[in-house]
Structure formats: structure tokens, C-alpha cells
Write an enzyme that holds these catalytic residues in place. Structure first.
Site: not given
Length: 104
Positions: A22, A41, A76-77
Site C-alpha cells: 500500500h 480513504y 488488486w484483489w
């Protein structure tokens, strides 16, 4: 603006890897989040309980939900499934939280 919060889990041995992935997120993922109305976020790690607490402000539920169907989100997942529990569609296992207090 709609405020949301949710909890996810991270594997006990993956705290550092989760943070590394991240920092920063993929530029194309950031662009998709912003273009779908996501603001402010943030994700916080509770190391003792292997929990991730996320907060976000969104412009609409429809636009936020549409992020899941984008190619970059799907990639991404898949990229993250080895560091956190995932559902059958590779999305992170998560629970939405109910807001009980807010001080503007």
C-alpha cells in the site's frame, strides 16, 4: 458526502507485506478510486488483533460499488489474496461498521 467505515483482516505474518503493497498503491488503482468519487480513504492496522480498520468518504454508493467491477480492482484483489482472507470472488472479507458518533 457519505462516510463509511469497515473492518478487514490481515494474515498474522503479513503485516509488513500489507503495508509495503500500500505504499504506494498502484497509480491506476488510485485513479479509479478518485474517478469513482472516493475521498479521504485511510486504512489502520491493529497488529494485536490482525485487523484493518478503514474509513472513506464517497460521493455515492453506486459509484463506490462500481469500483469492484473494474479491471484494476479485480487485479488488486487477486494481488492481495495471499496476505488477507478473501471471498470466493477474491474481494477481501470485510464487515461494514455502523457510525455511532461523529464530531464535525
Amino acid at each position: 458526502m457519505i462516510r463509511k467505515a469497515f473492518v478487514m483482516q490481515v494474515n498474522p505474518d503479513a503485516h509488513e507485506e500489507y503495508q509495503r503493497r500500500h505504499n504506494p498503491i498502484w497509480p491506476e488503482l488510485e485513479a479509479v478510486l478518485k474517478s469513482h468519487g472516493a475521498h479521504n480513504y485511510a486504512i489502520y492496522l491493529d497488529k494485536a488483533r490482525n485487523l484493518l480498520f478503514a474509513t472513506i468518504e464517497i460521493e455515492s454508493e453506486e459509484r463506490w460499488n462500481a469500483v469492484a467491477s473494474t479491471d484494476v480492482c479485480q487485479r488488486w484483489w487477486k494481488y492481495m489474496i495471499d496476505v488477507m482472507p478473501a471471498n470466493a470472488d477474491n474481494s477481501p472479507v470485510s464487515s461494514e461498521l455502523q457510525e455511532v458518533f461523529y464530531l464535525p
